[in-house]
Design a protein around this motif. Sequence first.
Motif, PDB file in Angstrom:
ATOM      1  N   LEU A   1       0.831  -1.206   0.000  1.00  0.00           N
ATOM      2  CA  LEU A   1       0.000   0.000   0.000  1.00  0.00           C
ATOM      3  C   LEU A   1       0.864   1.254   0.000  1.00  0.00           C
ATOM      4  O   LEU A   1       0.579   2.225  -0.712  1.00  0.00           O
ATOM      5  N   GLU A   2       1.948   1.214   0.777  1.00  0.00           N
ATOM      6  CA  GLU A   2       2.854   2.367   0.831  1.00  0.00           C
ATOM      7  C   GLU A   2       3.592   2.539  -0.485  1.00  0.00           C
ATOM      8  O   GLU A   2       3.805   3.665  -0.949  1.00  0.00           O
ATOM      9  N   TYR A   3       3.990   1.436  -1.095  1.00  0.00           N
ATOM     10  CA  TYR A   3       4.696   1.507  -2.376  1.00  0.00           C
ATOM     11  C   TYR A   3       3.881   2.289  -3.391  1.00  0.00           C
ATOM     12  O   TYR A   3       4.393   3.165  -4.085  1.00  0.00           O
ATOM     13  N   PHE A   4       2.616   1.931  -3.479  1.00  0.00           N
ATOM     14  CA  PHE A   4       1.783   2.571  -4.489  1.00  0.00           C
ATOM     15  C   PHE A   4       1.599   4.054  -4.187  1.00  0.00           C
ATOM     16  O   PHE A   4       1.728   4.892  -5.085  1.00  0.00           O
ATOM     17  N   GLN A   5       1.303   4.383  -2.927  1.00  0.00           N
ATOM     18  CA  GLN A   5       1.053   5.777  -2.589  1.00  0.00           C
ATOM     19  C   GLN A   5       2.305   6.634  -2.735  1.00  0.00           C
ATOM     20  O   GLN A   5       2.247   7.758  -3.241  1.00  0.00           O
ATOM     21  N   SER A   6       3.460   6.112  -2.317  1.00  0.00           N
ATOM     22  CA  SER A   6       4.714   6.862  -2.485  1.00  0.00           C
ATOM     23  C   SER A   6       5.070   6.992  -3.960  1.00  0.00           C
ATOM     24  O   SER A   6       5.556   8.045  -4.407  1.00  0.00           O
ATOM     25  N   SER A   7       4.826   5.926  -4.724  1.00  0.00           N
ATOM     26  CA  SER A   7       5.109   5.962  -6.161  1.00  0.00           C
ATOM     27  C   SER A   7       4.177   6.943  -6.870  1.00  0.00           C
ATOM     28  O   SER A   7       4.596   7.675  -7.780  1.00  0.00           O
ATOM     29  N   LYS A   8       2.933   6.963  -6.444  1.00  0.00           N
ATOM     30  CA  LYS A   8       1.966   7.890  -7.028  1.00  0.00           C
ATOM     31  C   LYS A   8       2.395   9.343  -6.779  1.00  0.00           C
ATOM     32  O   LYS A   8       2.403  10.176  -7.696  1.00  0.00           O
ATOM     33  N   ARG A   9       2.794   9.644  -5.537  1.00  0.00           N
ATOM     34  CA  ARG A   9       3.218  11.004  -5.215  1.00  0.00           C
ATOM     35  C   ARG A   9       4.483  11.379  -5.985  1.00  0.00           C
ATOM     36  O   ARG A   9       4.636  12.520  -6.436  1.00  0.00           O
ATOM     37  N   THR A  10       5.387  10.423  -6.123  1.00  0.00           N
ATOM     38  CA  THR A  10       6.617  10.665  -6.879  1.00  0.00           C
ATOM     39  C   THR A  10       6.290  10.887  -8.354  1.00  0.00           C
ATOM     40  O   THR A  10       6.841  11.798  -8.999  1.00  0.00           O
ATOM     41  N   TYR A  11       5.400  10.067  -8.879  1.00  0.00           N
ATOM     42  CA  TYR A  11       4.983  10.204 -10.278  1.00  0.00           C
ATOM     43  C   TYR A  11       4.428  11.606 -10.530  1.00  0.00           C
ATOM     44  O   TYR A  11       4.772  12.258 -11.529  1.00  0.00           O
ATOM     45  N   GLN A  12       3.595  12.071  -9.616  1.00  0.00           N
ATOM     46  CA  GLN A  12       2.969  13.378  -9.812  1.00  0.00           C
ATOM     47  C   GLN A  12       3.986  14.515  -9.771  1.00  0.00           C
ATOM     48  O   GLN A  12       3.819  15.526 -10.437  1.00  0.00           O
ATOM     49  N   LYS A  13       5.061  14.343  -9.015  1.00  0.00           N
ATOM     50  CA  LYS A  13       6.108  15.356  -8.969  1.00  0.00           C
ATOM     51  C   LYS A  13       6.920  15.374 -10.269  1.00  0.00           C
ATOM     52  O   LYS A  13       7.399  16.421 -10.701  1.00  0.00           O
ATOM     53  N   ILE A  14       7.086  14.204 -10.870  1.00  0.00           N
ATOM     54  CA  ILE A  14       7.899  14.110 -12.089  1.00  0.00           C
ATOM     55  C   ILE A  14       7.092  14.452 -13.339  1.00  0.00           C
ATOM     56  O   ILE A  14       7.544  15.204 -14.202  1.00  0.00           O
TER      57      ILE A  14
ATOM     58  N   PRO B   1       7.863   4.236  -9.716  1.00  0.00           N
ATOM     59  CA  PRO B   1       7.170   5.286 -10.477  1.00  0.00           C
ATOM     60  C   PRO B   1       7.203   5.018 -11.980  1.00  0.00           C
ATOM     61  O   PRO B   1       6.264   5.402 -12.698  1.00  0.00           O
ATOM     62  N   ILE B   2       8.260   4.358 -12.447  1.00  0.00           N
ATOM     63  CA  ILE B   2       8.328   3.994 -13.861  1.00  0.00           C
ATOM     64  C   ILE B   2       7.242   2.974 -14.193  1.00  0.00           C
ATOM     65  O   ILE B   2       6.671   2.985 -15.289  1.00  0.00           O
ATOM     66  N   LEU B   3       6.960   2.089 -13.258  1.00  0.00           N
ATOM     67  CA  LEU B   3       5.885   1.117 -13.457  1.00  0.00           C
ATOM     68  C   LEU B   3       4.545   1.832 -13.632  1.00  0.00           C
ATOM     69  O   LEU B   3       3.750   1.467 -14.510  1.00  0.00           O
ATOM     70  N   ILE B   4       4.317   2.841 -12.815  1.00  0.00           N
ATOM     71  CA  ILE B   4       3.086   3.619 -12.986  1.00  0.00           C
ATOM     72  C   ILE B   4       3.083   4.298 -14.357  1.00  0.00           C
ATOM     73  O   ILE B   4       2.056   4.331 -15.046  1.00  0.00           O
ATOM     74  N   ARG B   5       4.246   4.815 -14.754  1.00  0.00           N
ATOM     75  CA  ARG B   5       4.321   5.463 -16.069  1.00  0.00           C
ATOM     76  C   ARG B   5       3.974   4.477 -17.177  1.00  0.00           C
ATOM     77  O   ARG B   5       3.236   4.810 -18.123  1.00  0.00           O
ATOM     78  N   ALA B   6       4.505   3.274 -17.066  1.00  0.00           N
ATOM     79  CA  ALA B   6       4.216   2.250 -18.069  1.00  0.00           C
ATOM     80  C   ALA B   6       2.727   1.937 -18.117  1.00  0.00           C
ATOM     81  O   ALA B   6       2.160   1.715 -19.199  1.00  0.00           O
TER      82      ALA B   6
ATOM     83  N   ASN C   1      13.639  -4.201 -20.129  1.00  0.00           N
ATOM     84  CA  ASN C   1      13.748  -3.444 -21.375  1.00  0.00           C
ATOM     85  C   ASN C   1      12.728  -2.317 -21.454  1.00  0.00           C
ATOM     86  O   ASN C   1      13.021  -1.220 -21.943  1.00  0.00           O
ATOM     87  N   ILE C   2      11.517  -2.585 -20.975  1.00  0.00           N
ATOM     88  CA  ILE C   2      10.468  -1.562 -20.986  1.00  0.00           C
ATOM     89  C   ILE C   2      10.874  -0.399 -20.095  1.00  0.00           C
ATOM     90  O   ILE C   2      10.744   0.775 -20.453  1.00  0.00           O
ATOM     91  N   CYS C   3      11.394  -0.722 -18.922  1.00  0.00           N
ATOM     92  CA  CYS C   3      11.824   0.308 -17.974  1.00  0.00           C
ATOM     93  C   CYS C   3      12.925   1.172 -18.588  1.00  0.00           C
ATOM     94  O   CYS C   3      12.863   2.409 -18.543  1.00  0.00           O
ATOM     95  N   GLN C   4      13.923   0.525 -19.187  1.00  0.00           N
ATOM     96  CA  GLN C   4      15.032   1.275 -19.778  1.00  0.00           C
ATOM     97  C   GLN C   4      14.574   2.116 -20.967  1.00  0.00           C
ATOM     98  O   GLN C   4      15.097   3.222 -21.193  1.00  0.00           O
ATOM     99  N   LYS C   5      13.617   1.614 -21.703  1.00  0.00           N
ATOM    100  CA  LYS C   5      13.088   2.375 -22.847  1.00  0.00           C
ATOM    101  C   LYS C   5      12.424   3.662 -22.377  1.00  0.00           C
ATOM    102  O   LYS C   5      12.605   4.731 -22.985  1.00  0.00           O
ATOM    103  N   ILE C   6      11.660   3.586 -21.296  1.00  0.00           N
ATOM    104  CA  ILE C   6      10.999   4.780 -20.755  1.00  0.00           C
ATOM    105  C   ILE C   6      12.041   5.766 -20.235  1.00  0.00           C
ATOM    106  O   ILE C   6      11.945   6.981 -20.472  1.00  0.00           O
ATOM    107  N   ILE C   7      13.041   5.251 -19.536  1.00  0.00           N
ATOM    108  CA  ILE C   7      14.113   6.100 -19.012  1.00  0.00           C
ATOM    109  C   ILE C   7      14.793   6.861 -20.149  1.00  0.00           C
ATOM    110  O   ILE C   7      15.031   8.073 -20.078  1.00  0.00           O
ATOM    111  N   SER C   8      15.096   6.135 -21.227  1.00  0.00           N
ATOM    112  CA  SER C   8      15.802   6.744 -22.358  1.00  0.00           C
ATOM    113  C   SER C   8      14.918   7.718 -23.137  1.00  0.00           C
ATOM    114  O   SER C   8      15.323   8.839 -23.438  1.00  0.00           O
ATOM    115  N   SER C   9      13.716   7.290 -23.465  1.00  0.00           N
ATOM    116  CA  SER C   9      12.847   8.097 -24.325  1.00  0.00           C
ATOM    117  C   SER C   9      12.375   9.377 -23.636  1.00  0.00           C
ATOM    118  O   SER C   9      12.108  10.388 -24.297  1.00  0.00           O
ATOM    119  N   GLU C  10      12.296   9.348 -22.294  1.00  0.00           N
ATOM    120  CA  GLU C  10      11.823  10.524 -21.569  1.00  0.00           C
ATOM    121  C   GLU C  10      12.959  11.248 -20.850  1.00  0.00           C
ATOM    122  O   GLU C  10      12.713  12.138 -20.026  1.00  0.00           O
TER     123      GLU C  10
END
Length: 260
Positions: A22-35, A64-69, A85-94
Amino acid sequence: MSKQSPTILALDFDGVICDGMLEYFQSSKRTYQKIWGSETCNIDDLASSFYRLRPVIEIGWEMPILIRALVLETPETEMFNNWSNICQKIISSENLNPKEITETLDAVRDEWIRTDLQGWLKLHQFYPGIIDKLSKVLHSSTQLYIITTKEGRFVKQLLEQQGINLSENAIFGKEVKRPKYETLRYILEIKSEIPKNIWFVEDLLKPLQLVQKAADLEGISLYLAAWGYNTEAIRDSLAHEPKIKLLSLEEFTEEFAKWP
């Protein structure tokens, strides 16, 4: 010390001792929104998918990359089969920086802890019987160590809330900046122990396989926590990994003599 008990018990934290989903998702969500800022979709609607896919995560900054995906509507099956590979692709493309994502995620947690400690703690649940088992170990001749990719300060704080007081020297968190097999090697060196006297419990298969590949660590008893963040396919794959034992939560809480 009985030969049926370890001199040293080394445990991962997330997925072995504590369920922080539960904490993972909420912290990831807040991090996602900042990025990424505001999105048209409701991120909370992605929670169930995030929980199912959590086993693909190896390092915290990937969450947070998982949420982005998921926001990008990447198929779950594809992420289960090809997450790295999906994670690295997002890192590179963005044009993202894992270090900066890590710093943002840690800052989110720090601020949350500073302003709402009880709310943050409540999102962490310890698996049934785990705290009693840790207490018994601490009152035995077996030495307990935590080896985790979570920040050691968070681990210490969560354990202290449950009455488990470990010295900072017994907690090896993300801040040590080394693979788990190297931390195991370090513990063996400082304690002047031999590999057969250490048991290591982890819920991810890759760290166990890396220990297995290190010739100087041969003899360490390796256990995959069946209750942690892994999939049925991963658990079934142990049929081809005879030196890695599948450990149930019930077995974990039993006396060491009853472990596989």
